[in-house]
Design an enzyme around this catalytic site. Structure first.
Site, PDB file in Angstrom:
ATOM      1  N   GLU A  70       1.140   7.390   7.137  1.00 37.40           N
ATOM      2  CA  GLU A  70       2.259   6.705   6.041  1.00 37.40           C
ATOM      3  C   GLU A  70       2.104   7.247   4.681  1.00 37.40           C
ATOM      4  OE1 GLU A  70       3.629   2.632   6.649  1.00 37.40           O
ATOM      5  OE2 GLU A  70       2.544   2.572   8.522  1.00 37.40           O
ATOM      6  N   ASP A 103      15.941   0.083  11.843  1.00 41.28           N
ATOM      7  CA  ASP A 103      14.997   1.149  12.099  1.00 41.28           C
ATOM      8  C   ASP A 103      15.951   2.359  12.699  1.00 41.28           C
ATOM      9  OD1 ASP A 103      13.012  -0.302  10.875  1.00 41.28           O
ATOM     10  OD2 ASP A 103      12.658  -0.853  12.669  1.00 41.28           O
ATOM     11  N   ARG A 162      22.644 -13.582   2.615  1.00 40.36           N
ATOM     12  CA  ARG A 162      22.288 -12.455   2.358  1.00 40.36           C
ATOM     13  C   ARG A 162      22.772 -11.431   1.513  1.00 40.36           C
ATOM     14  NH1 ARG A 162      18.858 -10.004   5.764  1.00 40.36           N
ATOM     15  NH2 ARG A 162      19.402 -11.604   7.492  1.00 40.36           N
ATOM     16  N   HIS A 181       8.635   3.552   8.752  1.00 45.92           N
ATOM     17  CA  HIS A 181       8.562   2.640  10.125  1.00 45.92           C
ATOM     18  C   HIS A 181       7.192   2.957  10.734  1.00 45.92           C
ATOM     19  CE1 HIS A 181       9.352  -0.275  13.143  1.00 45.92           C
ATOM     20  NE2 HIS A 181       9.082   0.858  13.900  1.00 45.92           N
ATOM     21  N   SER A 206       0.668  -1.261  -0.023  1.00 45.26           N
ATOM     22  CA  SER A 206      -0.075   0.197   0.209  1.00 45.26           C
ATOM     23  C   SER A 206       0.868   1.433   0.065  1.00 45.26           C
ATOM     24  CB  SER A 206      -0.998  -0.096   1.267  1.00 45.26           C
ATOM     25  OG  SER A 206      -0.511   0.273   2.389  1.00 45.26           O
ATOM     26  N   ARG A 225      13.342  -7.578   4.979  1.00 45.02           N
ATOM     27  CA  ARG A 225      14.647  -8.182   5.315  1.00 45.02           C
ATOM     28  C   ARG A 225      15.763  -6.962   5.844  1.00 45.02           C
ATOM     29  NH1 ARG A 225      16.174 -13.132   3.215  1.00 45.02           N
ATOM     30  NH2 ARG A 225      18.186 -12.378   2.347  1.00 45.02           N
TER      31      ARG A 225
HETATM   32  C1  GRF Z   1       4.172  -0.524   6.838  1.00 49.96           C
HETATM   33  O1  GRF Z   1       3.462  -0.352   8.342  1.00 49.96           O
HETATM   34  C2  GRF Z   1       5.337   0.136   6.882  1.00 49.96           C
HETATM   35  O2  GRF Z   1       5.431   1.094   7.571  1.00 49.96           O
HETATM   36  C3  GRF Z   1       5.875  -0.970   7.300  1.00 49.96           C
HETATM   37  O3  GRF Z   1       5.578  -2.273   6.532  1.00 49.96           O
HETATM   38  C4  GRF Z   1       4.297  -1.886   6.349  1.00 49.96           C
HETATM   39  C5  GRF Z   1       4.109  -2.119   5.010  1.00 49.96           C
HETATM   40  O4  GRF Z   1       2.694  -2.031   4.331  1.00 49.96           O
HETATM   41  N1  GRF Z   1       7.593  -1.070   7.092  1.00 49.96           N
HETATM   42  P1  GRF Z   1       2.401  -1.795   2.963  1.00 49.96           P
HETATM   43  O5  GRF Z   1       2.847  -3.228   2.280  1.00 49.96           O
HETATM   44  O6  GRF Z   1       3.241  -0.661   2.231  1.00 49.96           O
HETATM   45  O7  GRF Z   1       1.033  -1.908   2.714  1.00 49.96           O
END
Ligand code: GRF
Length: 201
Positions: free
Chosen positions: A174, A145, A65, A109, A13, A91
């Protein structure tokens, strides 16, 4: 033109919000050059294809990795990516990846860092009993993070909320925050002093 590379592992999303912002001109002179996932069945990858974007699965398949990351770096470079946006990419990046795109990798985040790094940040915050939480867009360094913060948006935790309601409220923010942060970074009008993001006119 600024080429963006998106890395995702899930529903995508945030990727879709970025794609919408690019189309609407809210991230000036940018295009999504490639969308990469470590999981071939990530819904975000299919969503990218439906939008006519180049979408590539690079699965880890039990590889080390550093080796897996090297293939991702090569793919990003082949698409002349300037800025890498982690959008639910589940990852940790190897040091070689971080160094290859030093200062050019962003992450979003779902908490107000440095509170609640790691997995399930929204639930961590809710269970802790915070009354304000939110999201953070930051540069990626070699720690989880952790890199310099570009932008944060806060949301309240309201009476009657459960962790899902809080997570949904954060996600709305976000979707606004990530595109704004990308536009800020691509504008080049900032400097990082120690770990502080300072806008420049
Ligand atoms: C979001 O909550 C983002 O902050 C975290 O992972 C989630 C990803 O959601 N890092 P989407 O796949 O972008 O919907």
């Amino acid at each position: 033109m600024h080429n963006l590379g998106i890395l995702l592992s899930g529903r995508g999303s945030n990727f879709l919000a970025i794609a919408d912002a690019v189309e609407a001109g809210r991230i000036p002179e940018a295009r999504i050059a490639v969308v990469i996932s470590n999981l071939a069945d990530a819904p975000g990858l299919e969503a990218a294809r439906q939008r006519g974007l180049t979408a590539v699965a690079i699965e880890a398949r039990g590889r080390k990795r550093a080796e897996h990351d090297q293939e991702i770096v090569a793919t990003l470079q082949a698409h002349e990516v300037e800025l890498v946006c982690l959008a639910g990419y589940m990852r940790l990046l190897s040091p070689g990846f971080v160094q290859a795109f030093a200062g050019r990798i962003l992450n979003i985040h779902p908490s107000l860092l440095p509170a609640f790094p790691g997995l399930e940040a929204q639930t961590q915050a809710f269970d802790y009993g915070v009354q304000v939480t939110g999201c953070t867009v930051h540069f990626v360094d070699e720690q989880l993070d952790h890199g310099p913060i570009i932008l944060q948006r806060s949301v309240p935790v309201l009476a009657g909320d459960d962790a899902h309601a809080v997570a949904a409220r954060i996600l709305e923010q976000e979707h606004i925050a990530y595109s704004e942060a990308i536009a800020r970074v691509l504008s080049g009008r900032y400097e990082i002093v120690e770990r502080r993001y300072l806008p420049r006119s």
